[in-house]
Design a protein around this motif. Structure first.
Motif, PDB file in Angstrom:
ATOM      1  N   UNK A  24       9.191  41.114  14.337  1.00  0.00           N
ATOM      2  CA  UNK A  24       9.781  40.311  13.272  1.00  0.00           C
ATOM      3  C   UNK A  24      11.197  39.862  13.646  1.00  0.00           C
ATOM      4  N   UNK A  25      11.791  39.063  12.761  1.00  0.00           N
ATOM      5  CA  UNK A  25      13.093  38.447  13.037  1.00  0.00           C
ATOM      6  C   UNK A  25      14.183  39.504  13.244  1.00  0.00           C
ATOM      7  N   UNK A  26      14.175  40.554  12.412  1.00  0.00           N
ATOM      8  CA  UNK A  26      15.200  41.597  12.520  1.00  0.00           C
ATOM      9  C   UNK A  26      15.091  42.306  13.862  1.00  0.00           C
ATOM     10  N   UNK A  27      13.847  42.643  14.266  1.00  0.00           N
ATOM     11  CA  UNK A  27      13.637  43.314  15.551  1.00  0.00           C
ATOM     12  C   UNK A  27      14.119  42.448  16.715  1.00  0.00           C
ATOM     13  N   UNK A  28      13.832  41.138  16.642  1.00  0.00           N
ATOM     14  CA  UNK A  28      14.271  40.222  17.698  1.00  0.00           C
ATOM     15  C   UNK A  28      15.791  40.142  17.769  1.00  0.00           C
ATOM     16  N   UNK A  29      16.423  40.089  16.589  1.00  0.00           N
ATOM     17  CA  UNK A  29      17.887  40.026  16.535  1.00  0.00           C
ATOM     18  C   UNK A  29      18.506  41.287  17.137  1.00  0.00           C
ATOM     19  N   UNK A  30      17.967  42.453  16.748  1.00  0.00           N
ATOM     20  CA  UNK A  30      18.477  43.722  17.264  1.00  0.00           C
ATOM     21  C   UNK A  30      18.298  43.798  18.777  1.00  0.00           C
ATOM     22  N   UNK A  31      17.147  43.361  19.268  1.00  0.00           N
ATOM     23  CA  UNK A  31      16.873  43.388  20.705  1.00  0.00           C
ATOM     24  C   UNK A  31      17.848  42.493  21.463  1.00  0.00           C
ATOM     25  N   UNK A  32      18.111  41.295  20.925  1.00  0.00           N
ATOM     26  CA  UNK A  32      19.041  40.354  21.574  1.00  0.00           C
ATOM     27  C   UNK A  32      20.447  40.928  21.630  1.00  0.00           C
ATOM     28  N   UNK A  33      20.885  41.517  20.517  1.00  0.00           N
ATOM     29  CA  UNK A  33      22.223  42.125  20.468  1.00  0.00           C
ATOM     30  C   UNK A  33      22.322  43.271  21.469  1.00  0.00           C
TER      31      UNK A  33
ATOM     32  N   UNK B  30      20.674  43.674  24.247  1.00  0.00           N
ATOM     33  CA  UNK B  30      20.718  43.163  25.619  1.00  0.00           C
ATOM     34  C   UNK B  30      22.127  42.717  25.999  1.00  0.00           C
ATOM     35  N   UNK B  31      22.868  42.196  25.019  1.00  0.00           N
ATOM     36  CA  UNK B  31      24.256  41.794  25.265  1.00  0.00           C
ATOM     37  C   UNK B  31      25.171  43.014  25.372  1.00  0.00           C
ATOM     38  N   UNK B  32      24.999  43.946  24.444  1.00  0.00           N
ATOM     39  CA  UNK B  32      25.852  45.132  24.416  1.00  0.00           C
ATOM     40  C   UNK B  32      25.630  46.020  25.633  1.00  0.00           C
ATOM     41  N   UNK B  33      24.343  46.243  25.959  1.00  0.00           N
ATOM     42  CA  UNK B  33      23.990  47.172  27.030  1.00  0.00           C
ATOM     43  C   UNK B  33      23.707  46.450  28.340  1.00  0.00           C
ATOM     44  N   UNK B  34      24.544  45.497  28.678  1.00  0.00           N
ATOM     45  CA  UNK B  34      24.429  44.820  29.968  1.00  0.00           C
ATOM     46  C   UNK B  34      24.954  45.765  31.056  1.00  0.00           C
TER      47      UNK B  34
END
Length: 491
Positions: free
Chosen positions: A2-11, A13-17
């Protein structure tokens, strides 16, 4: 998804680069080198400090502060998190958990010493943490507000769900208890503790943390003893896999490092700023004392509890390894078992068949429950920083309700979402806090230097901030005095 899961995943990926991993390692190495590896030189002093020192009306004892911080460090990350690290990083992830903990001990010293230097007394209790040392040490009020709000969000909303979710899943798998029932029981017990204030939290931690850790370690020792002949094989597998020398895991060396650092950091909390909050609550005569105690706490956490989990799983071969990018299995020892506490449950079952699920469920309850009230204390401290005056009582009540609601919600949402939200909260805190303590290293360094000089003179070190020109360290301006003594002087 869902949208929330996608948003969390994207964030995430940015944070844990890879940049964050490099930053964590750089800070740990920098602090280690500048302090001449205090994590090795002062181990004996750390042990001595844990068993000495008394609390006061305003502050808890060093041992209580240690157990409060351990209650936050020893949580689901030690059981389910370690298993997840092995699932996606292979056995080599365990080695990188050890590495990040060793260098992280210096980071833990710095943030906890800063928390003591810049602590203040509010409503008869010592308060301190990243927001306090950023405002007083750097003079950046806006940055302090941002980090206080970030920690409040992470501790009160994003991270309790991981702990609650693991309790609910563990009890459902072991005893068939519905998650809804578990959720009600957990928030009832949690409510009793957090409505009692910091003193009740400290007393609960002082009793529960040693009990739960010892019981868990005894089971791990029994499993290792039964599989004694595998010691060279298992440790060889860990070290070879960590550097890609084990053919089976050679293709996931990057994942071994990434998951080892991420899950190691989740377990030891060095650099997050969370351990700084209970450190500030301690009654000590010198800030470095609590810095050293907190450095020692991450050794206890990772080198004992996390390692116990990893060795139980690896000695019994109760794990799977998955290539995170391709989703293809690399090693399959447990058909149909999801990465997490199920690995540990299966490992314990090899010792006593049918006992694993129940034992791990109960261990998870203690680990996760104590972590949640540590989270609440940290959230409350940051709210105390943000809200002053007559509205504080209402704000604290609202926090308790929100925290209990987030905990209850965690018992019924999926584990994947819970971990993803937790990783988001963790990533935000680490970025902000590491920047702050890197800029504020000097006062922590001066405190260590002063402490070592007084030790050489045979003194029980006491700190005076004015001696070193450290500004805004109001508690230490004219030397150390207990809160009670300061009150008497004010009368």
């Amino acid at each position: 998804m869902n949208l929330i899961d996608k948003l969390v995943q994207t964030v995430n990926e940015l944070l844990w680069s890879p940049l964050l991993i490099l930053f964590i390692v750089f800070c740990g190495l920098y602090f280690s080198i500048r302090t001449r590896f205090l994590q090795i030189r002062h181990v004996k002093e750390m042990v001595r400090l844990v068993t000495t020192g008394k609390g006061s009306d305003a502050g808890v004892s060093s041992f209580q502060a240690l157990t409060m911080s351990l209650s936050g460090r020893i949580g689901v990350g030690n059981v389910a998190g370690t298993a997840t690290g092995i699932a996606y990083g292979g056995p080599g992830a365990v080695f990188w958990m050890w590495v990040i903990t060793f260098i992280g001990a210096a980071t833990a010293y710095v943030e906890s010493t800063l928390a003591q230097i810049y602590k203040e007394e509010q409503d008869g209790q010592y308060r301190g943490g990243p927001a306090f040392y950023i405002e007083k040490g750097l003079g950046w009020k806006w940055f302090a507000v941002v980090i206080a709000a970030a920690i409040l969000l992470a501790m009160a909303v994003l991270m309790p769900g991981i702990q609650a979710n693991s309790i609910a899943d563990g009890f459902h798998n072991a005893f068939g208890i519905p998650q809804l029932v578990t959720g009600i029981i957990v928030i009832a017990l949690l409510g009793f503790t957090i409505f009692g204030g910091v003193k009740r939290i400290a007393k609960t931690a002082e009793i529960v943390v040693p009990f739960m850790a010892v019981g868990y370690l005894l089971v791990a020792i029994a499993i290792i003893a039964v599989n004694f002949e595998k010691i060279p094989e298992v440790f060889g597998l860990i070290f070879k896999s960590a550097f890609g020398a084990e053919q089976v895991f050679g293709g996931i060396i990057g994942s071994a490092v990434m998951w080892g650092v991420k899950r190691g950091l989740y377990a030891n909390e060095a650099g997050q700023g969370t351990g700084a909050h209970p450190a500030a609550a301690a009654e000590v005569s010198h800030p470095a004392k609590q810095g050293l105690v907190q450095a020692f706490s991450i050794y206890l956490d990772v080198f004992l509890v996390v390692t116990a989990t990893a060795l139980m799983i690896l000695f019994t071969n109760q794990y799977n390894v998955i290539n995170e990018k391709t989703k293809e299995p690399i090693v399959v020892h447990l058909e149909g078992v999801e990465p997490g506490a199920g690995y540990t449950q299966a490992a314990v079952d090899t010792l006593i068949p049918g006992f694993g699920s129940a034992f791990v469920a109960i261990a998870l309850f203690f680990f996760a429950f104590t972590t949640m009230y540590a989270y609440y204390y940290i959230a409350e401290t940051n709210l105390a920083y943000l809200v002053r005056g007559k509205h504080r009582g209402i704000a604290f009540l609202a926090l308790k309700i929100i925290f209990l609601a987030a905990t209850f919600y965690g018992t019924v949402k999926t584990a994947t979402t819970a971990w993803a939200m937790g990783d988001t909260g963790l990533g935000i805190m680490v970025w902000l806090n590491l920047i702050a303590i890197l800029l504020l290293f000097k006062p922590a360094y001066l405190a260590l230097k002063d402490y070592e000089e007084q030790l050489k003179q045979g003194k029980d070190p006491a700190f005076n901030a004015s001696k070193y020109g450290i500004k805004n360290a109001t508690f230490w301006e004219n030397g150390y005095k207990k809160a009670e003594e300061k009150k008497k002087e004010a009368l």
